[in-house]
Write a protein that holds these residues in place. Structure first.
Motif, mmCIF file in Angstrom:
data_model
loop_
_atom_site.group_PDB
_atom_site.id
_atom_site.type_symbol
_atom_site.label_atom_id
_atom_site.label_comp_id
_atom_site.label_asym_id
_atom_site.label_seq_id
_atom_site.Cartn_x
_atom_site.Cartn_y
_atom_site.Cartn_z
ATOM 1 N N ALA A 25 40.609 60.463 -5.889
ATOM 2 C CA ALA A 25 41.748 60.793 -6.752
ATOM 3 C C ALA A 25 42.641 61.834 -6.098
ATOM 4 O O ALA A 25 43.875 61.738 -6.125
ATOM 5 C CB ALA A 25 41.245 61.290 -8.106
ATOM 6 N N HIS A 38 37.946 62.796 -15.419
ATOM 7 C CA HIS A 38 39.197 62.026 -15.382
ATOM 8 C C HIS A 38 40.295 62.719 -16.183
ATOM 9 O O HIS A 38 41.466 62.744 -15.760
ATOM 10 C CB HIS A 38 38.951 60.603 -15.886
ATOM 11 C CG HIS A 38 38.142 59.765 -14.948
ATOM 12 N ND1 HIS A 38 38.588 59.397 -13.695
ATOM 13 C CD2 HIS A 38 36.894 59.238 -15.060
ATOM 14 C CE1 HIS A 38 37.662 58.663 -13.086
ATOM 15 N NE2 HIS A 38 36.630 58.557 -13.887
ATOM 16 N N ARG A 39 39.936 63.292 -17.337
ATOM 17 C CA ARG A 39 40.931 64.034 -18.120
ATOM 18 C C ARG A 39 41.458 65.224 -17.331
ATOM 19 O O ARG A 39 42.655 65.521 -17.331
ATOM 20 C CB ARG A 39 40.307 64.525 -19.440
ATOM 21 C CG ARG A 39 40.174 63.469 -20.514
ATOM 22 C CD ARG A 39 40.045 64.107 -21.889
ATOM 23 N NE ARG A 39 38.874 64.972 -22.005
ATOM 24 C CZ ARG A 39 38.832 66.084 -22.726
ATOM 25 N NH1 ARG A 39 39.912 66.490 -23.390
ATOM 26 N NH2 ARG A 39 37.715 66.801 -22.798
ATOM 27 N N ASP A 96 43.890 64.098 -14.701
ATOM 28 C CA ASP A 96 45.201 63.766 -15.283
ATOM 29 C C ASP A 96 46.046 65.021 -15.477
ATOM 30 O O ASP A 96 47.252 65.038 -15.188
ATOM 31 C CB ASP A 96 45.021 63.054 -16.629
ATOM 32 C CG ASP A 96 44.497 61.627 -16.483
ATOM 33 O OD1 ASP A 96 44.594 61.076 -15.368
ATOM 34 O OD2 ASP A 96 43.978 61.086 -17.479
ATOM 35 N N ARG A 147 47.201 66.254 -12.010
ATOM 36 C CA ARG A 147 48.313 65.436 -11.490
ATOM 37 C C ARG A 147 49.643 65.884 -12.098
ATOM 38 O O ARG A 147 50.632 66.036 -11.393
ATOM 39 C CB ARG A 147 48.089 63.954 -11.840
ATOM 40 C CG ARG A 147 47.144 63.219 -10.944
ATOM 41 C CD ARG A 147 47.140 61.719 -11.231
ATOM 42 N NE ARG A 147 45.924 61.125 -10.706
ATOM 43 C CZ ARG A 147 44.809 60.955 -11.414
ATOM 44 N NH1 ARG A 147 44.776 61.296 -12.690
ATOM 45 N NH2 ARG A 147 43.745 60.412 -10.854
ATOM 46 N N GLU A 148 49.639 66.073 -13.415
ATOM 47 C CA GLU A 148 50.861 66.452 -14.100
ATOM 48 C C GLU A 148 51.318 67.846 -13.656
ATOM 49 O O GLU A 148 52.512 68.093 -13.444
ATOM 50 C CB GLU A 148 50.634 66.414 -15.608
ATOM 51 C CG GLU A 148 51.898 66.527 -16.449
ATOM 52 C CD GLU A 148 52.836 65.354 -16.261
ATOM 53 O OE1 GLU A 148 54.053 65.532 -16.510
ATOM 54 O OE2 GLU A 148 52.386 64.251 -15.855
#
Length: 424
Positions: A336, A412-413, A416, A419-420
């Motif tokens: 990721a 995964h949360r 996310d 990434r933001e």
């Protein structure tokens, strides 16, 4: 006013400002992959209390063992009236650490204390004084360990004078040392040691197999074995500081195992105690037993409650195979982060092992450290409910240290949110 805001107001009036915190919220409960503050806000935990809560913040076996021990006794001082759990923790350290030679162990309270005692043992056993450490190293905040630590702010600034007979050699830092391979980087370091110190004066070579506060620097393959071989030939003690890397964090029980290292001494703490303060030094029997009776110890070293926690934490690591869990976390985080890296010219490198992973942020298209963006990204993560930490000599590394029991969904949360934060 929120409960956290009220607590923060009380803190400002009571707690010395030299004690910092990453976030200003106050934790009410924690476990698995999340923390919940006193206002009910949830945080995904990519910090693990700086690589401490490998088994989680309230692992059932740790809770049960601590509760049972507190009901029996909280303290006698092992140096006054000994107890079985201290012996049992030493037995576990002997069994789990690399090296088939005869070993002994001793227990202490903190990582810095373990490092100090490892240096004491090496000096006593060799009759020498010089200790060699490396660029970007972090070994603690006590006087001797500040001397061993490489970074001025915030660890050393205006706290001197520091302990003498500490010498610094260049580290293998593949991103920043001109592409030297492990053997070449080791030759460079050994050349500095031999010129500045002299092989016959070196009591110990002390190194983190993967550097922690210095930026999660993974040395080039071959660097550590070459240093260990040089130390053996020079009659110096090779000490692996596994305080942040130990107890399954990197996908092995100890990071030394990735390069088949068998250090003479290993220092441990952090993940060892399931959240309670305990540390250890373990290594070759002839070194550990060289010190006279009474020469090692401390009032709280190997406290019975902390020993109970450590034994339960190790049992949890075995039962849940947390070394494999760390490798699974790596298999989620690294691809990721590499995909993010492919879209972001401000990320120079994704690196680390197991559940000890980092990204180094630089000026887009260049290699200059970017600490301002690093701090801003970390703050954006905090604002969005992801607890992250920065590190690195230049303050430009985001490090990820989730508990080894974190559910995949929380990983995964967290990704996310990251990434933001990087995108914005």
């Amino acid at each position: 006013m929120s409960h956290s805001a009220d607590l923060h107001k009380r803190r400002l009036a009571a707690v010395a400002r030299g004690v910092g915190s990453t976030i200003s919220s106050y934790v009410a409960q924690a476990g698995g992959g999340t923390l919940t503050d006193v206002d009910g806000r949830e945080w995904i935990d990519f910090a693990s209390g700086i690589a401490v809560t490998n088994v989680g913040n309230a692992a059932p076996k740790v809770v049960e063992a601590v509760r049972a021990q507190v009901e029996r006794f909280t303290h006698t001082c092992f140096m006054v009236a000994p107890y079985e759990s201290y012996v049992a923790v030493c037995e576990q350290l002997i069994e789990l650490t690399p090296g088939s030679y005869e070993k002994r162990a001793a227990l202490f309270n903190s990582g810095a204390e373990a490092v100090e005692n490892a240096v004491k043992i090496a000096r006593h056993a060799t009759g020498r004084q010089a200790v060699v450490v490396f660029d970007h190293a972090y070994h603690g905040r006590t006087n001797l360990t500040m001397a061993l630590t490489a970074k001025n702010m915030p660890y050393k600034h205006r706290f001197g004078p520091f302990a003498p007979e500490v010498y610094r050699a260049p580290m293998s830092y593949p991103l920043r040392d001109g592409g030297l391979d492990g053997a070449e980087a080791a030759r460079r370091a050994i050349d500095v040691i031999e010129k500045q110190v002299g092989a016959g004066n070196v009591a110990a070579v002390l190194i983190e197999p993967i550097q922690g506060e210095g930026g999660f620097v993974v040395p080039a393959p071959g660097f550590l074995p070459a240093l260990a071989a040089w130390a053996a030939e020079a009659g110096a003690v090779f000490i692996a500081d596994e305080i942040q890397t130990g107890f399954c964090r990197t996908g092995q029980w100890f990071a030394s195992e990735h390069e088949n290292l068998t250090p003479d001494l290993i220092t441990t703490a952090k993940g060892m105690g399931g959240g309670l303060p305990i540390a250890g030094v373990v290594g070759r029997a002839e070194l550990m037993d060289a010190v006279h009776a009474g020469g090692l110890g401390g009032t709280y070293g190997g406290n019975p409650v902390a020993c109970a926690a450590a034994l339960a934490a190790v049992e949890t690591m075995r039962e849940l195979d947390l070394a494999s869990a760390a490798r699974r976390i790596e298999s989620i985080l690294v691809p990721a982060l590499v995909a993010i890296n492919d879209q972001d010219q401000g990320i120079a490198e994704v690196r680390g092992r197991g559940a000890m992973i980092a990204i180094e942020l630089v000026t887009p298209g260049g290699n200059e450290p970017d600490p301002l963006r690093t701090a801003a990204v970390s703050k954006a993560c905090h604002d969005a409910g992801l607890l992250t930490l920065t590190c690195g000599t230049y303050g430009n590394v985001l490090r990820f240290l989730p508990p080894l029991v974190i559910p995949d969904a929380d990983l995964h949360r967290g990704l996310d949110i990251l990434r933001e934060a990087l995108r914005n």
